[in-house]
Design a protein around this motif. Sequence first.
Motif, PDB file in Angstrom:
ATOM      1  N   ILE A  38       0.838  -1.197   0.000  1.00 21.68           N
ATOM      2  CA  ILE A  38       0.000   0.000   0.000  1.00 21.68           C
ATOM      3  C   ILE A  38       0.876   1.251   0.000  1.00 21.68           C
ATOM      4  O   ILE A  38       0.576   2.226  -0.698  1.00 21.68           O
ATOM      5  CB  ILE A  38      -0.984  -0.015   1.190  1.00 21.68           C
ATOM      6  N   ALA A  39       1.981   1.221   0.750  1.00 16.46           N
ATOM      7  CA  ALA A  39       2.893   2.372   0.773  1.00 16.46           C
ATOM      8  C   ALA A  39       3.482   2.628  -0.617  1.00 16.46           C
ATOM      9  O   ALA A  39       3.619   3.785  -1.036  1.00 16.46           O
ATOM     10  CB  ALA A  39       4.005   2.133   1.789  1.00 16.46           C
ATOM     11  N   LYS A  40       3.820   1.583  -1.346  1.00 20.30           N
ATOM     12  CA  LYS A  40       4.334   1.738  -2.721  1.00 20.30           C
ATOM     13  C   LYS A  40       3.264   2.333  -3.636  1.00 20.30           C
ATOM     14  O   LYS A  40       3.551   3.209  -4.449  1.00 20.30           O
ATOM     15  CB  LYS A  40       4.800   0.389  -3.276  1.00 20.30           C
ATOM     16  N   LEU A  41       2.037   1.864  -3.499  1.00 24.06           N
ATOM     17  CA  LEU A  41       0.935   2.404  -4.301  1.00 24.06           C
ATOM     18  C   LEU A  41       0.702   3.878  -3.985  1.00 24.06           C
ATOM     19  O   LEU A  41       0.458   4.687  -4.879  1.00 24.06           O
ATOM     20  CB  LEU A  41      -0.355   1.609  -4.068  1.00 24.06           C
ATOM     21  N   ARG A  42       0.783   4.230  -2.697  1.00 23.72           N
ATOM     22  CA  ARG A  42       0.589   5.619  -2.278  1.00 23.72           C
ATOM     23  C   ARG A  42       1.702   6.498  -2.853  1.00 23.72           C
ATOM     24  O   ARG A  42       1.448   7.578  -3.373  1.00 23.72           O
ATOM     25  CB  ARG A  42       0.585   5.694  -0.750  1.00 23.72           C
ATOM     26  N   LYS A  43       2.938   6.005  -2.761  1.00 26.53           N
ATOM     27  CA  LYS A  43       4.083   6.767  -3.268  1.00 26.53           C
ATOM     28  C   LYS A  43       3.988   6.979  -4.779  1.00 26.53           C
ATOM     29  O   LYS A  43       4.338   8.038  -5.299  1.00 26.53           O
ATOM     30  CB  LYS A  43       5.384   6.032  -2.921  1.00 26.53           C
ATOM     31  N   ALA A  44       3.464   5.989  -5.485  1.00 33.00           N
ATOM     32  CA  ALA A  44       3.305   6.085  -6.937  1.00 33.00           C
ATOM     33  C   ALA A  44       2.094   6.940  -7.325  1.00 33.00           C
ATOM     34  O   ALA A  44       1.887   7.239  -8.495  1.00 33.00           O
ATOM     35  CB  ALA A  44       3.167   4.686  -7.539  1.00 33.00           C
ATOM     36  N   GLY A  45       1.275   7.319  -6.328  1.00 36.24           N
ATOM     37  CA  GLY A  45       0.095   8.133  -6.611  1.00 36.24           C
ATOM     38  C   GLY A  45      -1.103   7.315  -7.070  1.00 36.24           C
ATOM     39  O   GLY A  45      -2.107   7.875  -7.511  1.00 36.24           O
ATOM     40  N   THR A  46      -1.022   6.006  -6.964  1.00 35.09           N
ATOM     41  CA  THR A  46      -2.121   5.130  -7.378  1.00 35.09           C
ATOM     42  C   THR A  46      -3.287   5.192  -6.407  1.00 35.09           C
ATOM     43  O   THR A  46      -4.443   5.113  -6.812  1.00 35.09           O
ATOM     44  CB  THR A  46      -1.622   3.675  -7.517  1.00 35.09           C
ATOM     45  N   VAL A  47      -2.986   5.311  -5.122  1.00 41.10           N
ATOM     46  CA  VAL A  47      -4.019   5.424  -4.088  1.00 41.10           C
ATOM     47  C   VAL A  47      -3.721   6.642  -3.232  1.00 41.10           C
ATOM     48  O   VAL A  47      -2.581   7.120  -3.178  1.00 41.10           O
ATOM     49  CB  VAL A  47      -4.106   4.156  -3.205  1.00 41.10           C
ATOM     50  N   GLY A  48      -4.733   7.131  -2.558  1.00 41.53           N
ATOM     51  CA  GLY A  48      -4.572   8.310  -1.720  1.00 41.53           C
ATOM     52  C   GLY A  48      -4.197   7.964  -0.299  1.00 41.53           C
ATOM     53  O   GLY A  48      -4.117   6.792   0.090  1.00 41.53           O
ATOM     54  N   GLU A  49      -3.966   9.011   0.474  1.00 41.71           N
ATOM     55  CA  GLU A  49      -3.668   8.849   1.894  1.00 41.71           C
ATOM     56  C   GLU A  49      -4.865   8.216   2.599  1.00 41.71           C
ATOM     57  O   GLU A  49      -6.002   8.418   2.204  1.00 41.71           O
ATOM     58  CB  GLU A  49      -3.375  10.210   2.532  1.00 41.71           C
ATOM     59  N   GLY A  50      -4.587   7.495   3.649  1.00 41.72           N
ATOM     60  CA  GLY A  50      -5.648   6.939   4.470  1.00 41.72           C
ATOM     61  C   GLY A  50      -6.091   5.531   4.096  1.00 41.72           C
ATOM     62  O   GLY A  50      -6.900   4.938   4.795  1.00 41.72           O
ATOM     63  N   LEU A  51      -5.572   4.988   2.988  1.00 43.67           N
ATOM     64  CA  LEU A  51      -5.948   3.624   2.609  1.00 43.67           C
ATOM     65  C   LEU A  51      -5.301   2.639   3.579  1.00 43.67           C
ATOM     66  O   LEU A  51      -4.089   2.667   3.797  1.00 43.67           O
ATOM     67  CB  LEU A  51      -5.494   3.314   1.186  1.00 43.67           C
ATOM     68  N   THR A  52      -6.134   1.801   4.191  1.00 42.88           N
ATOM     69  CA  THR A  52      -5.647   0.784   5.123  1.00 42.88           C
ATOM     70  C   THR A  52      -6.355  -0.534   4.828  1.00 42.88           C
ATOM     71  O   THR A  52      -7.389  -0.552   4.155  1.00 42.88           O
ATOM     72  CB  THR A  52      -5.948   1.167   6.589  1.00 42.88           C
ATOM     73  N   LEU A  53      -5.789  -1.614   5.360  1.00 48.56           N
ATOM     74  CA  LEU A  53      -6.453  -2.913   5.198  1.00 48.56           C
ATOM     75  C   LEU A  53      -7.816  -2.900   5.880  1.00 48.56           C
ATOM     76  O   LEU A  53      -8.795  -3.431   5.356  1.00 48.56           O
ATOM     77  CB  LEU A  53      -5.582  -4.031   5.769  1.00 48.56           C
ATOM     78  N   HIS A  54      -7.889  -2.266   7.043  1.00 48.91           N
ATOM     79  CA  HIS A  54      -9.166  -2.193   7.750  1.00 48.91           C
ATOM     80  C   HIS A  54     -10.171  -1.382   6.935  1.00 48.91           C
ATOM     81  O   HIS A  54     -11.355  -1.740   6.851  1.00 48.91           O
ATOM     82  CB  HIS A  54      -8.977  -1.575   9.130  1.00 48.91           C
ATOM     83  N   GLY A  55      -9.708  -0.304   6.326  1.00 48.65           N
ATOM     84  CA  GLY A  55     -10.585   0.501   5.480  1.00 48.65           C
ATOM     85  C   GLY A  55     -11.094  -0.282   4.287  1.00 48.65           C
ATOM     86  O   GLY A  55     -12.255  -0.154   3.895  1.00 48.65           O
ATOM     87  N   LEU A  56     -10.230  -1.106   3.708  1.00 49.02           N
ATOM     88  CA  LEU A  56     -10.655  -1.952   2.588  1.00 49.02           C
ATOM     89  C   LEU A  56     -11.714  -2.956   3.037  1.00 49.02           C
ATOM     90  O   LEU A  56     -12.659  -3.243   2.305  1.00 49.02           O
ATOM     91  CB  LEU A  56      -9.461  -2.687   1.984  1.00 49.02           C
ATOM     92  N   ARG A  57     -11.567  -3.458   4.244  1.00 49.74           N
ATOM     93  CA  ARG A  57     -12.545  -4.408   4.788  1.00 49.74           C
ATOM     94  C   ARG A  57     -13.907  -3.726   4.954  1.00 49.74           C
ATOM     95  O   ARG A  57     -14.938  -4.270   4.567  1.00 49.74           O
ATOM     96  CB  ARG A  57     -12.028  -4.943   6.126  1.00 49.74           C
ATOM     97  N   ALA A  58     -13.894  -2.526   5.527  1.00 52.25           N
ATOM     98  CA  ALA A  58     -15.144  -1.784   5.725  1.00 52.25           C
ATOM     99  C   ALA A  58     -15.781  -1.420   4.385  1.00 52.25           C
ATOM    100  O   ALA A  58     -16.996  -1.530   4.211  1.00 52.25           O
ATOM    101  CB  ALA A  58     -14.880  -0.529   6.552  1.00 52.25           C
ATOM    102  N   THR A  59     -14.957  -0.999   3.427  1.00 50.24           N
ATOM    103  CA  THR A  59     -15.469  -0.648   2.096  1.00 50.24           C
ATOM    104  C   THR A  59     -16.079  -1.861   1.422  1.00 50.24           C
ATOM    105  O   THR A  59     -17.150  -1.782   0.809  1.00 50.24           O
ATOM    106  CB  THR A  59     -14.333  -0.070   1.224  1.00 50.24           C
ATOM    107  N   SER A  60     -15.404  -2.998   1.544  1.00 51.10           N
ATOM    108  CA  SER A  60     -15.908  -4.238   0.946  1.00 51.10           C
ATOM    109  C   SER A  60     -17.247  -4.629   1.572  1.00 51.10           C
ATOM    110  O   SER A  60     -18.193  -4.989   0.864  1.00 51.10           O
ATOM    111  CB  SER A  60     -14.879  -5.350   1.139  1.00 51.10           C
ATOM    112  N   ALA A  61     -17.345  -4.534   2.888  1.00 53.74           N
ATOM    113  CA  ALA A  61     -18.596  -4.873   3.581  1.00 53.74           C
ATOM    114  C   ALA A  61     -19.733  -3.965   3.126  1.00 53.74           C
ATOM    115  O   ALA A  61     -20.844  -4.425   2.845  1.00 53.74           O
ATOM    116  CB  ALA A  61     -18.405  -4.769   5.091  1.00 53.74           C
TER     117      ALA A  61
END
Length: 151
Positions: A38-61
Amino acid sequence: MRSFLEGLDQTSPFIAVRHNGEAWESEEQLQKQSSNFIAKLRKAGTVGEGLTLHGLRATSAAEIKRVTGAIDDQVAAALGDRDTRMGAHYTRHVEQENRIVFLYATMQWRTRTEQDLENGRAQDGKPLPTPSKIAKLSKRLGRPKQKKGGL
């Protein structure tokens, strides 16, 4: 995420595996590698700040509930939770969203009759009778007068 996962060659029955297709030896290993990814994706600008595994779980739910209309027990099962209360926990905001959308839609899609009544016009476009006119008609028809301010 689903389209990304579906585009991968499946080498294991597990979703998250190491580069060789083997399962992770520990949960901590998986978490560390996921955080690094996720840190690599953030550094590359693919994802924004605040993306976490827990956030992905909540978004998926939440997406499961929005798209399928699943009840909380079904959401919890899809997440692999044994405690069905977790389905409610992760999707509580979806219920609030649904209420807001419903109220907004109700306000926007009122019937023409309601709009006409508010604007003082009947469905045929003619002005609605005034209270004094209603009183005169009531007297002629032998009906009791309407209360002041009523139709």
